[in-house]
Each structure stands twice: as structure tokens, then as C-alpha cells.
Write an enzyme that holds these catalytic residues in place. Structure first.
Site, short mmCIF file in Angstrom:
data_model
loop_
_atom_site.label_atom_id
_atom_site.label_comp_id
_atom_site.label_asym_id
_atom_site.label_seq_id
_atom_site.Cartn_x
_atom_site.Cartn_y
_atom_site.Cartn_z
N TRP A 27 0.83 -1.21 0.00
CA TRP A 27 0.00 0.00 0.00
C TRP A 27 0.87 1.27 0.00
CZ3 TRP A 27 -0.28 -4.04 3.43
CH2 TRP A 27 0.38 -3.89 4.65
N ARG A 28 2.16 1.12 0.35
CA ARG A 28 3.07 2.26 0.23
C ARG A 28 3.62 2.35 -1.19
NH1 ARG A 28 6.80 1.51 5.63
NH2 ARG A 28 5.21 2.16 7.13
N GLU A 82 -5.07 0.18 6.44
CA GLU A 82 -5.12 0.71 7.81
C GLU A 82 -6.17 -0.03 8.65
OE1 GLU A 82 -3.21 2.53 9.55
OE2 GLU A 82 -1.87 3.11 7.91
N GLN A 116 -5.24 -3.88 15.20
CA GLN A 116 -5.15 -5.12 16.01
C GLN A 116 -4.41 -6.27 15.33
OE1 GLN A 116 -6.77 -5.03 18.99
NE2 GLN A 116 -8.30 -3.46 18.77
N THR A 117 -3.79 -6.03 14.17
CA THR A 117 -3.19 -7.15 13.42
C THR A 117 -1.83 -6.75 12.86
OG1 THR A 117 -5.45 -7.78 12.78
CG2 THR A 117 -3.67 -8.86 11.62
N GLY A 147 -9.91 -12.17 11.98
CA GLY A 147 -10.44 -11.81 13.30
C GLY A 147 -11.04 -10.42 13.34
N TYR A 148 -11.64 -10.08 14.51
CA TYR A 148 -12.30 -8.78 14.69
C TYR A 148 -13.16 -8.46 13.47
CZ TYR A 148 -8.84 -8.30 18.43
OH TYR A 148 -8.07 -8.50 19.55
#
Length: 366
Positions: free
Chosen positions: A31-32, A44, A49-50, A88-89
Site C-alpha cells: 500500500w506504500r 489501515e 489489532q493485526t 479476526g475482529y
């Protein structure tokens, strides 16, 4: 608590040394390397959390499947959850889907550039908004993710856990931010925390800020940031049913849209009550959730899994459907599926071990 103030000269030196370090040590990330607002936003949210190494393969697959915000907005939520499976999340995936639809409806498919509009998108808080706006549009917005909190807490030898000094840390993040180069500065301070100023065994001798770092000067870098004392996580024991019918199909149900693991599929079951055996628990739960009677057979597997606020152990049993028409009393929908169809549905991570155990049992049967 008063915020630590750095002089203009100190701020200039901190910015210069960090950006110089970043030029040589910054990570090359997809993504950069191809920074569009859409790619930055997705990365982002995935990085909440990852860790980066976990996110990378998901990001690449996501971009192939949903290359732009329109494709994401048009996708079915189940398809989106399946692409997210294992990260997750899951509220993050649901929020990305809703945000994509809002961006298409309200912002003509263009990612918004105003702070308030970005903050209004589902699942985006202050730090994620700052990260996206600085990286995508070079806006001088501070951020405060876990890595940055740790770097700043050590820099000023913060005498309390970061969660007790968020106002001071936000002020500090804004104070140090390079208004001329906010994109690289924010990426650099996140990289510094991720690769150098790590939670354990920070590489202080390689750090561009060691001369200004109060923790390094006072030899307290291994003790900082201070942690909060946490009570042990509650542990839930769950009885889980793999219910077979006469056609060799298995019953699965889809969780309610909101809440933990919302919208994902699972094998039905529920919490063990005091004095209950697992077979008793399963018979009761299946009657309450699906209004059917089952015969509980052999134990298949026990799977333990930790979430952020609790741990679970899933005690899984083969069951046979005896009577009654299954009803979705506590779920969104239910389906009878063959073992080889389970891959088509998004399941929580803990369930993947159940599916693997079912496959193994099936091959041994053959």
C-alpha cells in the site's frame, strides 16, 4: 498531567533523524508502493489489532477480489466476510462493507478528504483517520496506534500506562509531527515502533531517537510503557453439535449480524450450565436454538481459542437429527450442507479446526 514540551530545535532534530532512518530502514509495503486512498484505507483497517506479516497475504487477495470501492460496495456481505475469514475482529469487515456503500452513495465513489467525513465512516476512529489522511492526502494529521503509543511513552519515560495519558500522548504526536512531510513522518514512527522500538527487547542501539529518549537514558526501556494490571480472562465451556441428517448433510447456522463474529456461520451449540454434561448441554441448546431433537453421539474434538476479552473451549460432538423441523430461533438463517460445501461459507477461526477434524474422520471412514 502536563504534556512534555519539546523546543523547536528538539522537534527539528527528532523529525530529521527519524526521516533519515526511514529512508534507509522503512519497510516496503504494497500500500506504500502503490498508494491510492482506497488501498491505504483497506490496509489501515486490516492493520487495526493485526500485524503486518499477517495482513500482507489478505491485502493482496482482497485487492484482486475487490480492486476498488465500487466493487466492494456491490459485493455481498457473505463474500466480504469470506475474504476476511481468519483475520479476526470481524466488525472491521462489516464496517468496510458499510463504509464502501456510504462512499459510493454520499461521496460519488471518492474517498472523502475531510477529517470529519472520514471519522464519520463506520469503524474509523481518530488514529485510523489520521493515518489515512496523512498517507493518502499528505494532510498533517497525528495518529496514535499501539506502536506510536509505545515509542512516545518511552521517549518521555511516561510514568503511567498509556491508556491513562491519552490526551498527553495525542498532544505529543501532534507536536512532533512534521507538517512539511506528514506522510513519511507518520509511516516512519509506526515503522520505528514495529521494527525497532518493539515491546520486548527493543533495538535501542539502532534507534534514531536514542539520544533524546528518556527511557534509554534512564535504562528503563524494558519496563516501559507501563502495563495495566489485568484480571484473568473468563473461560467459557461450550457444547457444540455437528448435526447429521439421513442425507449425510450437516446443519450450520449464521450468527446475528451485530456483535462478536456477526454474520459468520457456525455449528450450533451453547454454554455449559452448572452440573450439566456436554451431551445434556447440547440437547438443551439445540432444542432452544433450533427446536429439534438430536441424539448426541461420539466426541469429535475439543478446540480452545482466545478472544480479546475471554477464552472458549468448544467441546464438539457428532449428533443425529431425530425429529422436528429446524427453525432459526436465535440465528439469521440455517442450512443443511454437505461436508465438501463447508468451504463456501465464512466461519470463525476456531471452527476451521472442527472442519479439518470432520474431513479427517471422513477420509478414515473411506
Amino acid at each position: 498531567m502536563h504534556s512534555r514540551q519539546f523546543s523547536d530545535a528538539q522537534r527539528h532534530q527528532l523529525r530529521r533523524s527519524l526521516l533519515e532512518w526511514y529512508r534507509h530502514q522503512g519497510r516496503s509495503l504494497p500500500w506504500r508502493d502503490h498508494p491510492t486512498p482506497y488501498r491505504i484505507w483497506i490496509s489501515e483497517v486490516m492493520l487495526q489489532q493485526t500485524q503486518v506479516k499477517t495482513v500482507l497475504p489478505y491485502f493482496e487477495r482482497w485487492m484482486q477480489q475487490f480492486p476498488d470501492v465500487q466493487r466492494l460496495a456491490q459485493a455481498d456481505l457473505q463474500t466480504v466476510l469470506k475474504a476476511w475469514e481468519g483475520l479476526g475482529y470481524y466488525a472491521r469487515a462489516r464496517n468496510l462493507h458499510r463504509s464502501a456503500q456510504e462512499i459510493c452513495d454520499r461521496h460519488h465513489g471518492e474517498f472523502p478528504q475531510s477529517y470529519d467525513e472520514v471519522l464519520a465512516l463506520p469503524g474509523i476512529g481518530r488514529s485510523t483517520a489520521g493515518a489515512i489522511l496523512s498517507a493518502a492526502f499528505a494532510q498533517p494529521q497525528p495518529l496514535l496506534d499501539g506502536n506510536v503509543k509505545r515509542v512516545l511513552a518511552r521517549l518521555i519515560a511516561l510514568a503511567v500506562p498509556p491508556s491513562k495519558a491519552l490526551t498527553e500522548l495525542w498532544d505529543l504526536s501532534g507536536q512532533l509531527l512534521d507538517p512539511q512531510n506528514p506522510r513519511d513522518f507518520n509511516q516512519a514512527i509506526m515503522d520505528l515502533g514495529a521494527t525497532c522500538c518493539t515491546p520486548k527487547n527493543p533495538a535501542c542501539l539502532l534507534c534514531p531517537w536514542r539520544h533524546e529518549c528518556q527511557a534509554y537514558q534512564t535504562h528503563t526501556q524494558h519496563d516501559l510503557p507501563m502495563t495495566e494490571s489485568r484480571s484473568p480472562l473468563p473461560h467459557k465451556e461450550i457444547g457444540v453439535a455437528v448435526i447429521w441428517n439421513d442425507r449425510q448433510q450437516i446443519l450450520i447456522d449464521r450468527r446475528p449480524e451485530e456483535g462478536l463474529l456477526g454474520g459468520l456461520w457456525e455449528f450450533p451449540g451453547g454454554k455449559l450450565e452448572a452440573g450439566e454434561s456436554y451431551p445434556d448441554c447440547i440437547r438443551r441448546e439445540i432444542q432452544e436454538e433450533l427446536a429439534i431433537d438430536v441424539e448426541v453421539g461420539n466426541h469429535l474434538i475439543t478446540v480452545s481459542h482466545a478472544y480479546s476479552h475471554f477464552k472458549v473451549s468448544l467441546h464438539v460432538y457428532h449428533c443425529r437429527h431425530l425429529s422436528g423441523e429446524p427453525q432459526a430461533l436465535e440465528s439469521q438463517e440455517i442450512r443443511w450442507v454437505r461436508l465438501d460445501e463447508l468451504d463456501e461459507f465464512p466461519f470463525p477461526k476456531a471452527n476451521s479446526k472442527i472442519i479439518a477434524a470432520l474431513r479427517e474422520a471422513d477420509t478414515q471412514k473411506d
